[in-house]
Design an enzyme around this catalytic site. Sequence first.
Site, PDB file in Angstrom:
ATOM      1  N   SER A   1     -55.076  12.031 -12.369  1.00 61.35           N
ATOM      2  CA  SER A   1     -54.095  11.060 -12.838  1.00 61.35           C
ATOM      3  C   SER A   1     -53.185  10.665 -11.691  1.00 61.35           C
ATOM      4  O   SER A   1     -52.996  11.416 -10.732  1.00 61.35           O
ATOM      5  CB  SER A   1     -53.250  11.660 -13.963  1.00 61.35           C
ATOM      6  OG  SER A   1     -52.353  12.641 -13.453  1.00 61.35           O
ATOM      7  N   ASP A   2     -52.615   9.456 -11.780  1.00 63.69           N
ATOM      8  CA  ASP A   2     -51.477   9.164 -10.931  1.00 63.69           C
ATOM      9  C   ASP A   2     -50.352  10.083 -11.403  1.00 63.69           C
ATOM     10  O   ASP A   2     -50.381  10.617 -12.514  1.00 63.69           O
ATOM     11  CB  ASP A   2     -51.087   7.693 -11.037  1.00 63.69           C
ATOM     12  CG  ASP A   2     -50.332   7.198  -9.812  1.00 63.69           C
ATOM     13  OD1 ASP A   2     -49.766   8.048  -9.079  1.00 63.69           O
ATOM     14  OD2 ASP A   2     -50.289   5.983  -9.586  1.00 63.69           O
ATOM     15  N   TRP A   3     -49.335  10.252 -10.558  1.00 64.91           N
ATOM     16  CA  TRP A   3     -48.306  11.251 -10.846  1.00 64.91           C
ATOM     17  C   TRP A   3     -47.545  10.912 -12.122  1.00 64.91           C
ATOM     18  O   TRP A   3     -46.969   9.837 -12.255  1.00 64.91           O
ATOM     19  CB  TRP A   3     -47.384  11.367  -9.649  1.00 64.91           C
ATOM     20  CG  TRP A   3     -47.807  12.430  -8.676  1.00 64.91           C
ATOM     21  CD1 TRP A   3     -47.003  13.379  -8.105  1.00 64.91           C
ATOM     22  CD2 TRP A   3     -49.117  12.692  -8.154  1.00 64.91           C
ATOM     23  NE1 TRP A   3     -47.738  14.219  -7.273  1.00 64.91           N
ATOM     24  CE2 TRP A   3     -49.028  13.816  -7.291  1.00 64.91           C
ATOM     25  CE3 TRP A   3     -50.366  12.104  -8.337  1.00 64.91           C
ATOM     26  CZ2 TRP A   3     -50.126  14.352  -6.624  1.00 64.91           C
ATOM     27  CZ3 TRP A   3     -51.476  12.632  -7.674  1.00 64.91           C
ATOM     28  CH2 TRP A   3     -51.344  13.730  -6.832  1.00 64.91           C
ATOM     29  N   PHE A   4     -47.622  11.836 -13.096  1.00 64.62           N
ATOM     30  CA  PHE A   4     -47.050  11.687 -14.435  1.00 64.62           C
ATOM     31  C   PHE A   4     -47.761  10.580 -15.216  1.00 64.62           C
ATOM     32  O   PHE A   4     -47.211  10.071 -16.184  1.00 64.62           O
ATOM     33  CB  PHE A   4     -45.541  11.391 -14.369  1.00 64.62           C
ATOM     34  CG  PHE A   4     -44.737  12.419 -13.616  1.00 64.62           C
ATOM     35  CD1 PHE A   4     -44.405  13.632 -14.208  1.00 64.62           C
ATOM     36  CD2 PHE A   4     -44.324  12.175 -12.315  1.00 64.62           C
ATOM     37  CE1 PHE A   4     -43.670  14.578 -13.512  1.00 64.62           C
ATOM     38  CE2 PHE A   4     -43.580  13.120 -11.618  1.00 64.62           C
ATOM     39  CZ  PHE A   4     -43.255  14.327 -12.214  1.00 64.62           C
ATOM     40  N   GLY A   5     -48.987  10.267 -14.827  1.00 63.26           N
ATOM     41  CA  GLY A   5     -49.698   9.163 -15.452  1.00 63.26           C
ATOM     42  C   GLY A   5     -50.700   9.576 -16.516  1.00 63.26           C
ATOM     43  O   GLY A   5     -51.501   8.748 -16.944  1.00 63.26           O
TER      44      GLY A   5
END
Length: 823
Positions: free
Chosen positions: A221-225
């Site tokens: 995932s993208d960060w916190f995504g």
Amino acid sequence: MIDDLLDRMTLEEQVSLLSGADFWTTVPVERLGIPKIKVTDGPNGARGAGSLVAGVHSACFPVAIALGATWNPALVERMGVAIAGQAKSKGASVLLAPTVNIHRSGLNGRNFECYSEDPMLTAELAVAYIQGVQGQGIAATIKHFVGNESEIERQTMSSDIDERALREIYLLPFEKAVKRAGVMAVMSSYNRLNGTYTSEHPWLLTEVLRDEWGFDGIVMSDWFGSHSTATSVNAGLDLEMPGPARDRGEKLVAAVRNGEVKPETVRAAAGRILKLLEYVGAFESAPDLAEHALDLPEDRALIRQLGAEGAVLLKNDGILPLNKAGLGHVAVLGPNAAEARVMGGGSAQIAAHYRISPLEGIREALLNANSIRHAVGCRNNRLINLFSGDIRVEYFKARSLAGLPVVAEPAHVGEFFWFDLPSTELDPSDFSARMTTSYVPAESGEHVFGMTNAGLAKLYVDGRLVVNGFDGWTRGDNYFGTANVEQRQGIHLEAGRRYQVVVEYCSSATMEEGINITAVRFGVEKPLGEQDMAEAVETARNADVALLFVGRDGQWDTEGLDLPDMRLPGRQEELIEKVAAVNANTVVILQTGGPVEMPWLGKVRAVLQMWYPGQELGHAVADVLFGDAEPGGRLPQTFPRHLSDNSAMIGDEAVYPGKDGHVRYAEGVFVGYRHHDNSGVEPLFPFGFGLGYTDFSWGKAQASAAQMALDGITVTVDVTNIGDRRGSELVQLYVRPLGSVVERPDKELRAFAKLKLAKGETARASLVVYPRDLSYFDVEAKAFRAAVGRYELLVAANAADIRSIVTIELAREWIGEVSDRLV
């Protein structure tokens, strides 16, 4: 070995691999000798685990649009090799790069971080970059998969894209990265695709990426995504970042126990994580996560070369290159002259080893500093100038700034972006900090203090509350949308007097879903006015040449927000007009992350687009201006005359910037030059355009066959340098279908070759096209289809300058499966 490890692992241990340990590392399983590895941001450097604005120094390379302008995959591959070395210096095994989203609107805040509006050019450069990185044992991560062409509401926005446009435009760079470069990691985007978050999109992550393309690396995932437990794992998202686990861990173990996720799904995802560790050699030797600066002379030279190779000469009436020996008084003007704007903003930022400003580079090139006069004229910064000086930072437990500080440390700039706090006693969600410094103004008059904060903050001058970033705090447009709009306040200061400046910061009391950041930035400046504009004009008046450095910086071209328009910010256009009115030898040097409107174009003698070319900016621009290097770049993105000429700017907010959580890609495949061709809207500068310092003659293009074969057709053209110095020429090949049952672009880029020729030298460009290059994506057939008939192969210097046409025949219909290998 991997199967053996998986057999020996408990479910909990397998699950532990599917989330990060912290912001930058994976989870180890010490019982089985499974080490942790570190990832690091790119793509124009390797930052390591430091803050976006601090940390161990790294080599700062050109941004992606500048690489796109090189049209030189071999040189980009060399950069990939160098970046891999930088990643190793930060103890990292995985590089979070390259970014291959498409230049759609011209306003995307991360336009600078992407290569091109054209998927073929993007793909060729991405493949080269990945091969360079992975050839050194570092895993590359291609991102953001897919449809992240804007920063507006990017964490929730649905990019609504039809499948034909997806297959032909937006997915192609990812497809080639998987099939040709063997990329080891893919990062999902924040946005939704046609209503579903890409991090939990089974069609995208499993059906297309794994089943059709054969991808066997990891999807992170993208960060916190990431947004779910069972849904994301079942869709094909392997790694939730950053850690510690939010939706994995005990939640995922429970999801397996209650039958929401199959054990074999977890096992397969954990196996892919182990395969990544094996690929980067983590089992052979546990990675040393320590970080150090690596400042190599060969990296410096490569950055300088890339800067000139990507510089695009947009206009030149013969004034460039400048003759050093013939120059007397040189005026070096503008807000980007003495400031080294070397990179864009957001997660691509690094702490560069150094930054050479244009003014420094020109002074070094000319040797005679007395011949140079400098004036700013006006500002172009979006935020108040960052405070610089000695700062004492005290950190406290809880948000009250009470008691004794847990730790204190020095700092030198007024920006703090905390990934990691300086003590394990501090809780990122419950701490406070006091920054104490002093400011001595050089001039009397009104000064403006500005501050933006993710969290809550107040700024005091001599004990007086000047900027209140506490009361009434609301989210704004800074720090990826987690901070408020910069709060500003003017105050009269006396020259020479020392003022105490104190900033009190506390972390937010509530942590929201999505990106959570703790950060503060404060600055002070004395506003420029009419006197400063007049000074620049007078400096230019009697100069032999006026070099105007204008554009934007990483506050404008940044992750987290799109641009408001395509004009130069502040009073820069006025500055250009006024300088050109008093000096007939005005040269404009642009630094932007994309196209700008140029109402002043007819009033200046030359325009050079330098983008953000890395730490060697000043040297590279001086090399080009004085002819020590040629401007080797060609536009990777169309420059329209007006923003309204862009295919996404049709006056419908649902098409851009989006409405009710959806942005509709109504233009389909007609992006960039495809739109200009089919609509008849003439651009300011066409895709692929760029001038040089020498002249070339082109022969007539020849094809190896008149009928397309499975192994393709080779088109050749001889190019001769008929000028008086060495230079480069870019040969582009476009395909035009002559008749089609579906609406298609007038022409599409399918091959290119960059030739470097000495004076009088002739070289042959060889360009190969294959059956798929004739095709479009047939949504009903779920395949690429090229119809029987005639096709023109257009050999061009740019999208508006066709030099030769070869007509070929496709005798039998060609159908290409989505799983077919790519050449």
